[in-house]
Design a protein around this motif. Sequence first.
Motif, short mmCIF file in Angstrom:
data_model
loop_
_atom_site.label_atom_id
_atom_site.label_comp_id
_atom_site.label_asym_id
_atom_site.label_seq_id
_atom_site.Cartn_x
_atom_site.Cartn_y
_atom_site.Cartn_z
N PHE A 163 -37.85 -34.72 -14.52
CA PHE A 163 -36.51 -34.59 -13.94
C PHE A 163 -35.47 -35.31 -14.80
O PHE A 163 -34.38 -34.79 -15.06
N ARG B 273 -34.84 -33.42 -17.99
CA ARG B 273 -34.10 -32.18 -17.74
C ARG B 273 -32.67 -32.45 -17.27
O ARG B 273 -31.71 -31.89 -17.81
N GLU B 274 -32.52 -33.30 -16.26
CA GLU B 274 -31.21 -33.48 -15.64
C GLU B 274 -30.33 -34.50 -16.36
O GLU B 274 -29.13 -34.30 -16.46
N GLN C 279 -30.75 -33.57 -20.37
CA GLN C 279 -30.37 -32.16 -20.49
C GLN C 279 -31.15 -31.42 -21.57
O GLN C 279 -30.59 -30.64 -22.35
N VAL D 160 -36.23 -26.73 -20.50
CA VAL D 160 -37.38 -26.86 -19.59
C VAL D 160 -38.66 -27.08 -20.41
O VAL D 160 -39.50 -27.91 -20.06
N ALA E 135 -40.70 -25.59 -13.81
CA ALA E 135 -39.58 -25.22 -12.94
C ALA E 135 -39.91 -25.46 -11.47
O ALA E 135 -39.06 -25.87 -10.68
N LEU F 133 -39.71 -29.19 -10.94
CA LEU F 133 -38.30 -29.61 -10.92
C LEU F 133 -37.67 -29.30 -9.56
O LEU F 133 -36.89 -30.08 -9.03
#
Lengths: 96, 197
Positions: B152, B155-156, B159, B162, B177, B180
């Motif tokens: 997470f 990814r978040e 950035q 995936v 995915a 996530l």
Amino acid sequence: MHKLIGPVLHAFGLSCRRFNELASLRLDVPLTFKERISFTLHRMVCSICRPMPRQLARLRAWMLATDQADQDNPAPLPQEVTTRIRDALDKAKVSE
Amino acid sequence: MQAHAPNPPFGIEELLAEAPALYRYAMTRMSDHHHAEELVQDCLITALRKPEGFSGTSSLRTWLIGILRHKILDHHRKTTRTPTMNAMSPHPEDSHDPLDKLFDKHGSWVINPHAGMEVFQESPDESAHRQDVMNWVRRCMALLPDRWRKLFGARELDQLSVKEAAEIAGVQPASAAVLLTRARHQLRDCLQNHAIG
């Protein structure tokens, strides 16, 4: 509206749960054509789920803002951590 | 190309002044404070030994965070490759689905997903509850299972794609995915349970 159409949507696999899974999945992977149709139809008729994509987007914005705030105004380090880092830097400087 | 002065524009004191921001950055992305401290030390020693890498076009902190970011991602890649972690295999925490407690067997909500979430209608810059919400974002992030947090965060916060985030967390790209989605809903649920709005 939701009470009337909800059971029909669920019968076609367009449940609130599936909508919320898709609301998150679309942030990471492209949805298939069928998934996009499901997502759009559910959003049109379900007032409970309609704001959820925006809520997830806001959640991301809050996480990024929190991370930035931690970099801009970090809490002070415990003294012993500062001392250990200073000692390591002094040692590295001497060994140059 | 900018010429570098014989003396670097920073010394140990300037580097130490950046340590709290670096440590906090590392702790958001790691579960072990010993490792976080080691990587901050490593980052500052790299800067001390190679000051010519600092061009002065960005702030010292921005440059150091760039170095630290690479060290953290390398650390995650190495730890997920160690045989003892067996990272690419199914993991018990991955089978937990936080959506199970939010929806009934027909897929209908069993909670009101908007109760207590009014603050998420506001932008972080405009909110009067900024500090309270941020404290809960930190706490709820820390409660995520380790692999989910790595995935997470990559990814978040960083950035990454995936695929890259999956590699760092040691999960199969095909399941990234889904994990996530679980992490996002667990975080959302955690924030709602504390009724910060």
